[in-house]
Design an enzyme around this catalytic site. Structure first.
Site, PDB file in Angstrom:
ATOM      1  N   GLY A 174       0.823  -1.209   0.000  1.00 54.33           N
ATOM      2  CA  GLY A 174       0.000   0.000   0.000  1.00 54.33           C
ATOM      3  C   GLY A 174       0.855   1.256   0.000  1.00 54.33           C
ATOM      4  O   GLY A 174       2.034   1.220  -0.342  1.00 54.33           O
TER       5      GLY A 174
ATOM      6  N   ASP B 193      13.808  -2.548  -5.447  1.00 52.79           N
ATOM      7  CA  ASP B 193      14.141  -3.523  -4.403  1.00 52.79           C
ATOM      8  C   ASP B 193      14.908  -4.672  -5.069  1.00 52.79           C
ATOM      9  O   ASP B 193      14.407  -5.787  -5.220  1.00 52.79           O
ATOM     10  CB  ASP B 193      12.862  -4.014  -3.730  1.00 52.79           C
ATOM     11  CG  ASP B 193      12.138  -2.864  -3.046  1.00 52.79           C
ATOM     12  OD1 ASP B 193      12.724  -2.248  -2.149  1.00 52.79           O
ATOM     13  OD2 ASP B 193      11.002  -2.548  -3.446  1.00 52.79           O
TER      14      ASP B 193
ATOM     15  N   GLY C 109       9.240  -4.441  -8.560  1.00 56.23           N
ATOM     16  CA  GLY C 109      10.025  -3.275  -8.977  1.00 56.23           C
ATOM     17  C   GLY C 109      11.521  -3.529  -8.814  1.00 56.23           C
ATOM     18  O   GLY C 109      11.952  -4.182  -7.861  1.00 56.23           O
TER      19      GLY C 109
ATOM     20  N   HIS D  74       2.174   4.779  -5.079  1.00 57.37           N
ATOM     21  CA  HIS D  74       2.607   5.961  -5.825  1.00 57.37           C
ATOM     22  C   HIS D  74       2.729   5.569  -7.292  1.00 57.37           C
ATOM     23  O   HIS D  74       2.462   4.416  -7.651  1.00 57.37           O
ATOM     24  CB  HIS D  74       3.935   6.479  -5.256  1.00 57.37           C
ATOM     25  CG  HIS D  74       4.960   5.384  -5.062  1.00 57.37           C
ATOM     26  ND1 HIS D  74       5.591   4.767  -6.118  1.00 57.37           N
ATOM     27  CD2 HIS D  74       5.405   4.761  -3.949  1.00 57.37           C
ATOM     28  CE1 HIS D  74       6.412   3.836  -5.661  1.00 57.37           C
ATOM     29  NE2 HIS D  74       6.314   3.798  -4.345  1.00 57.37           N
TER      30      HIS D  74
ATOM     31  N   GLY E 271       5.127   4.795  -9.048  1.00 55.87           N
ATOM     32  CA  GLY E 271       5.974   3.611  -9.299  1.00 55.87           C
ATOM     33  C   GLY E 271       5.114   2.352  -9.307  1.00 55.87           C
ATOM     34  O   GLY E 271       5.222   1.497 -10.202  1.00 55.87           O
ATOM     35  N   HIS E 272       4.227   2.241  -8.308  1.00 56.21           N
ATOM     36  CA  HIS E 272       3.283   1.113  -8.307  1.00 56.21           C
ATOM     37  C   HIS E 272       2.380   1.205  -9.535  1.00 56.21           C
ATOM     38  O   HIS E 272       2.015   0.190 -10.121  1.00 56.21           O
ATOM     39  CB  HIS E 272       2.407   1.138  -7.043  1.00 56.21           C
ATOM     40  CG  HIS E 272       3.163   0.922  -5.762  1.00 56.21           C
ATOM     41  ND1 HIS E 272       3.389   1.933  -4.867  1.00 56.21           N
ATOM     42  CD2 HIS E 272       3.721  -0.186  -5.230  1.00 56.21           C
ATOM     43  CE1 HIS E 272       4.062   1.459  -3.826  1.00 56.21           C
ATOM     44  NE2 HIS E 272       4.277   0.178  -4.023  1.00 56.21           N
TER      45      HIS E 272
HETATM   46  O1  PAF Z   1       8.116  -4.719  -1.885  1.00 60.51           O
HETATM   47  C1  PAF Z   1       7.135  -4.776  -1.122  1.00 60.51           C
HETATM   48  O2  PAF Z   1       6.269  -3.914  -1.119  1.00 60.51           O
HETATM   49  C2  PAF Z   1       7.015  -5.944  -0.157  1.00 60.51           C
HETATM   50  O3  PAF Z   1       8.252  -6.371   0.280  1.00 60.51           O
HETATM   51  C3  PAF Z   1       6.197  -7.134  -0.726  1.00 60.51           C
HETATM   52  C4  PAF Z   1       6.868  -7.742  -1.959  1.00 60.51           C
HETATM   53  C5  PAF Z   1       4.799  -6.647  -1.098  1.00 60.51           C
HETATM   54  C6  PAF Z   1       6.069  -8.224   0.335  1.00 60.51           C
HETATM   55  O4  PAF Z   1       5.449  -7.765   1.484  1.00 60.51           O
END
Ligand code: PAF
Length: 297
Positions: free
Chosen positions: A45, A167, A164, A48, A50-51
Site C-alpha cells: 500500500g 528492491d 520493482g 505511488h 511507481g506502483h
Molecule cells: O516490496 C514490497 O512492497 C514488499 O516487500 C512485498 C513484496 C509486497 C512483500 O510484502
C-alpha cells in the site's frame, strides 16, 4: 452496491468497479469464478506512480480478458522490532482509487490475523542471498518477505508477478525462491520510476522533510556518477565505492553501503569491477532509510 465491490468517484466521473477481498476464502472464490490468466502486483500500500507503472504493465500483460490482481498488506514479519511497521502509511481509500484508475480488477487486502492465524509456524529461509546487504542490516527481513510472498502466491495463483527493480535484492531472492520451490509463476522485474531529480519513487519518501527530500537526490547522483565512470572504463572498485560514498556524505546522508556487486550473485567486486554489475546504495536521512540501484550489463 454488492458487498466486496468499490465504486469510486474521481473529480467528475464514476470509474469502474473493483473487487475487494479481505479474506483468503473471498479471494479464492473470486479467483475460481473468474476466467483468464492472473497477473499479480504485491504491495504494502501507500501507493505511488511507481506502483502505477507496475499495475499498468500488469494490465497490458493480462489483456482485456485477463485479471490484474494487487495485494495491499503491510507484512509485520518483514519489519524488525525497531523499524517503521506501526508508522507505515496506510491510506487505504486513496490506494483503492489509484488501483482502480490504473486498471486493477481485484485487490486482496487481508488483516495480519487472516494471513498469520493461530499456530502459524513455518517460514521460508531466503538462503545465502538473504544474509548479505539488506539481509545483514535487517536480520529476518527477507525471511518475512519470502514467507509472505510464498503465501500470497499460494492464494492468488498468478501466471506472472511483477516486482520493482528498486528492491533489487528482493526481486533476486524471490526469483531464486520460486525456482528452488518449483512455484509455477514468472517473475517480471519492472524498471524503477524516478522523480524529475532522479530520486526513486518509494512509499518511504513521504517521511522526508523538504530539506531531506532535496538532499535525497544525491543517491541517484551517486549512482549516475558511478555508472558514467564504469561506462568510460573505470574498474577500480575502491575508487567507485569512495566516489559514491563521498557524493552521499557531502549531501549529509549516512551511508550504509554503496557498492559495486555482481548483478546475479550479489557478491561485492573486491578489486576490479566486472560484468554484470549492479551499483547498490542504502543510505539514511534522519530515521528514513532509502535504497536504490542501477544495473550495468
Ligand atoms: O516490496 C514490497 O512492497 C514488499 O516487500 C512485498 C513484496 C509486497 C512483500 O510484502
Amino acid at each position: 452496491m454488492p458487498h466486496g465491490f468499490v465504486s469510486l468517484k474521481t473529480d467528475s466521473q464514476e470509474i469502474n468497479r473493483m473487487n475487494i477481498c479481505k479474506t483468503i476464502s473471498e479471494f479464492r472464490q473470486y479467483r475460481h469464478s473468474a476466467a483468464g490468466k492472473v497477473i499479480f502486483v504485491p504491495t504494502m500500500g501507500a501507493l505511488h506512480e511507481g506502483h502505477g507503472s507496475l499495475v499498468r504493465m500488469a494490465r497490458r500483460l493480462a489483456g482485456p480478458d485477463g485479471i490484474v490482481a494487487a495485494s495491499i498488506f503491510v507484512n509485520p514479519t518483514q519489519f524488525g522490532p525497531h523499524e517503521d511497521f506501526h508508522k507505515y502509511p496506510r491510506p487505504f481509500e486513496q490506494d483503492l482509487a489509484n488501483l482502480t484508475a490504473w486498471g486493477a480488477d481485484v485487490v486482496f487486502s487481508p488483516s495480519p490475523e487472516e494471513m498469520y492465524g493461530p499456530g502459524n509456524a513455518i517460514s521460508i529461509d531466503p538462503g545465502e542471498l538473504g544474509t548479505v546487504l539488506d539481509g545483514a542490516i535487517r536480520p529476518g527481513h527477507f525471511r518475512g518477505v519470502c514467507t509472505v510472498v510464498a503465501k500470497l502466491l499460494g492464494i492468488v495463483e498468478p501466471a506472472a508477478m511483477i516486482l520493482g527493480q528498486k528492491d533489487f535484492q528482493q526481486q533476486l531472492i524471490l526469483k531464486h525462491m520460486v525456482r528452488d520451490l518449483n512455484i509455477p509463476v514468472e517473475i517480471i522485474t519492472a524498471p524503477t520510476l524516478r522523480e524529475p531529480d532522479g530520486l526513486a519513487m518509494s512509499s518511504r519518501n513521504r517521511y522526508l522533510s523538504p530539506d531531506q527530500r532535496s538532499r535525497a537526490a544525491s543517491i541517484y547522483q551517486a549512482l549516475s556518477w558511478a555508472t558514467d565512470q564504469y561506462k568510460s572504463g573505470m574498474r577500480d572498485a575502491a575508487a567507485l565505492v569512495a566516489g559514491m560514498s563521498e557524493h552521499l556524505r557531502q549531501a549529509g546522508l549516512e551511508v550504509q553501503y554503496a557498492l559495486p556487486c555482481h548483478a546475479e550473485t550479489l557478491e561485492v567486486y573486491p578489486k576490479a569491477v566486472g560484468a554484470p554489475c549492479v551499483f547498490l546504495i542504502a543510505a539514511k536521512l534522519g530515521t528514513t532509510r532509502l535504497i536504490d540501484n542501477v544495473v550495468n550489463s
